[in-house]
Enzyme design. Sequence first.
Site, PDB file in Angstrom:
ATOM      1  N   HIS A  70       0.800  -1.230   0.000  1.00  0.00           N
ATOM      2  CA  HIS A  70       0.000   0.000   0.000  1.00  0.00           C
ATOM      3  C   HIS A  70       0.830   1.277   0.000  1.00  0.00           C
ATOM      4  CE1 HIS A  70      -3.416   2.420   0.270  1.00  0.00           C
ATOM      5  NE2 HIS A  70      -3.874   2.132   1.474  1.00  0.00           N
TER       6      HIS A  70
ATOM      7  N   LYS B 161     -29.880   4.081  -6.196  1.00  0.00           N
ATOM      8  CA  LYS B 161     -29.970   5.166  -7.184  1.00  0.00           C
ATOM      9  C   LYS B 161     -31.416   5.416  -7.610  1.00  0.00           C
ATOM     10  CE  LYS B 161     -25.328   4.728  -9.146  1.00  0.00           C
ATOM     11  NZ  LYS B 161     -24.531   4.382 -10.359  1.00  0.00           N
TER      12      LYS B 161
ATOM     13  N   PRO C  71     -25.004   5.695  -3.436  1.00  0.00           N
ATOM     14  CA  PRO C  71     -24.671   4.355  -2.930  1.00  0.00           C
ATOM     15  C   PRO C  71     -23.538   4.364  -1.907  1.00  0.00           C
ATOM     16  CG  PRO C  71     -25.012   4.286  -5.300  1.00  0.00           C
ATOM     17  CD  PRO C  71     -25.004   5.735  -4.910  1.00  0.00           C
ATOM     18  N   ASP C  72     -22.495   5.172  -2.150  1.00  0.00           N
ATOM     19  CA  ASP C  72     -21.382   5.189  -1.205  1.00  0.00           C
ATOM     20  C   ASP C  72     -21.822   5.738   0.144  1.00  0.00           C
ATOM     21  OD1 ASP C  72     -18.516   5.030  -0.431  1.00  0.00           O
ATOM     22  OD2 ASP C  72     -18.705   7.204  -0.352  1.00  0.00           O
TER      23      ASP C  72
ATOM     24  N   TYR D 168     -12.702   6.695   9.062  1.00  0.00           N
ATOM     25  CA  TYR D 168     -11.876   7.055   7.906  1.00  0.00           C
ATOM     26  C   TYR D 168     -12.460   6.405   6.664  1.00  0.00           C
ATOM     27  CZ  TYR D 168      -7.679   7.315   4.924  1.00  0.00           C
ATOM     28  OH  TYR D 168      -6.797   7.554   3.899  1.00  0.00           O
TER      29      TYR D 168
ATOM     30  N   SER E  80     -11.384   6.578   2.528  1.00  0.00           N
ATOM     31  CA  SER E  80     -10.372   7.102   1.627  1.00  0.00           C
ATOM     32  C   SER E  80     -11.009   7.906   0.496  1.00  0.00           C
ATOM     33  CB  SER E  80      -9.548   5.949   1.048  1.00  0.00           C
ATOM     34  OG  SER E  80      -8.575   6.432   0.164  1.00  0.00           O
TER      35      SER E  80
ATOM     36  N   THR F 149      -4.298  10.512  -1.416  1.00  0.00           N
ATOM     37  CA  THR F 149      -5.599  10.431  -0.750  1.00  0.00           C
ATOM     38  C   THR F 149      -5.748  11.540   0.286  1.00  0.00           C
ATOM     39  OG1 THR F 149      -4.804   9.010   1.059  1.00  0.00           O
ATOM     40  CG2 THR F 149      -5.619   7.903  -0.939  1.00  0.00           C
TER      41      THR F 149
ATOM     42  N   GLN G 152     -14.250   2.299  -0.270  1.00  0.00           N
ATOM     43  CA  GLN G 152     -15.024   1.770  -1.388  1.00  0.00           C
ATOM     44  C   GLN G 152     -14.068   1.539  -2.554  1.00  0.00           C
ATOM     45  OE1 GLN G 152     -19.003   3.020  -3.821  1.00  0.00           O
ATOM     46  NE2 GLN G 152     -17.369   4.529  -3.857  1.00  0.00           N
TER      47      GLN G 152
END
Length: 459
Positions: free
Chosen positions: A174, A259, A265-266, A288, A290, A301, A391
């Site tokens: 990462h 929708k 959706p997020d 948190y 991102s 980010t 996500q």
Amino acid sequence: RIPHPGEDRLVFHSYEEARHIVVVYKSQFYTIPCYYPGKGNKILSSADLYKQFSAILTSSTLACPVSERVGLLTTAHRDTWADARKRLSSDPANAKALDLIERSVLICCLDDPHPDIRTSGIKRTRFSNAAQSVLSSRILHGNGVAKNSGNRWFDKTMQVIVGADGGCGSLLEHSVADGPPGMSLTVSALQYCLSPEASSWIADDCPLPDGLAPEKIEWNLSSETKEDILEAAEAMDRLVDNLDLQVCQFDVFGQKFIKEHKLSPDAFFQLAIQLAYRRLYNRVVPTYESATTRMHQLGRTDTIRSATAESVAFTKAMDAAGVAPDQKRELLKQAIQAHRAYSRDATAGQAIDRHLLGLRLIAKEHGIALPDIFTDPSHAELFHWKLSTSQVPSPFNVILSFGPVVPDGYGICYNPRQDLTLFGVSSMRSCGFTDSGRMAGAIERALLDMQQMVTKSNL
């Protein structure tokens, strides 16, 4: 990623330098050239790559002893690994081996199957996927030293993992890159696998051209290095045993339903996480999510702080007596609007977290005393991420998993599809406070209750 005392270093190799891949099989390393010798940038054919992999698979039937599984060193504490690497690389043969691994395009890990891995330890929820939970654990950490944890080089930016049982995935380091670029690469590979080109090649009996045979990477391991490996192996097994990872496939609805009701959706899923946590622990914690800042030069980010005043009002109302569905729906809309506004600010570089990080690092670099804001107890609480979420969407039914970032927290990643959502929940078993199965079940119930509320309301 190269270990270094105090702070690791990132090393990038040019197109001209990275001309081979490394294959790990039974914890032993091999190099495979990507291009035909003397033919410029002509990439090897599928048939010739197949011959090379076949040669590796027939080269050994036994894994090397645990004390010789050098890849385990990359699982150690970074400073411990830095010291061990310095000792290891003092031998010219080992320095060459490290260079071959670190300069490779990527690493392909050919895993042995382990049917003895049971799913009985995974807590069942309505939508839990025990087999996927086991596979995700194997991709993430190899399921232990006795299985495939030594069949890795965890410092490599990208590892492609292929199991003899058909289970496969990719592992991203990462520090170099974030989840979406790694997922994009994985999606491209999956799309190619489904293309006519990928299935049109035919294996042949022609020998490999000169200079194309895979070469085994040889090590010259001292007794001290072998002891380093054994210590890393013990620590790795403790870490593997401690991680509780649960993967779920929630197939009641997906982003299409959300929708249709003109909702994000997020934000909808983030509020389900908030509702689930509140129901389990009756409190609100720093969360948190991102946000990509890749529209900016050198951007990576920033943080979407999903726990807001609006989300608190919504989660309280969901279980409050006497609150009508329409009122709950209105509070849901307000919470979603607040989340979307914060998301836009974070993507535009207007969130608070990276600015505060920059100020703290500037003070450190210039020997300036930290301002009081950084030493106040509230600052430590503000950055203790008991909920670390992300996500990572994909057109395939795949899930990205990661561990919690604090010992008493959860790591939650989700892939919203049209008619389902895949999500993974991780936590540490050593923390009596957390439980991945309970949290996954709470998220499922939150999603179902929110669906029912949205359907019943008249807004």
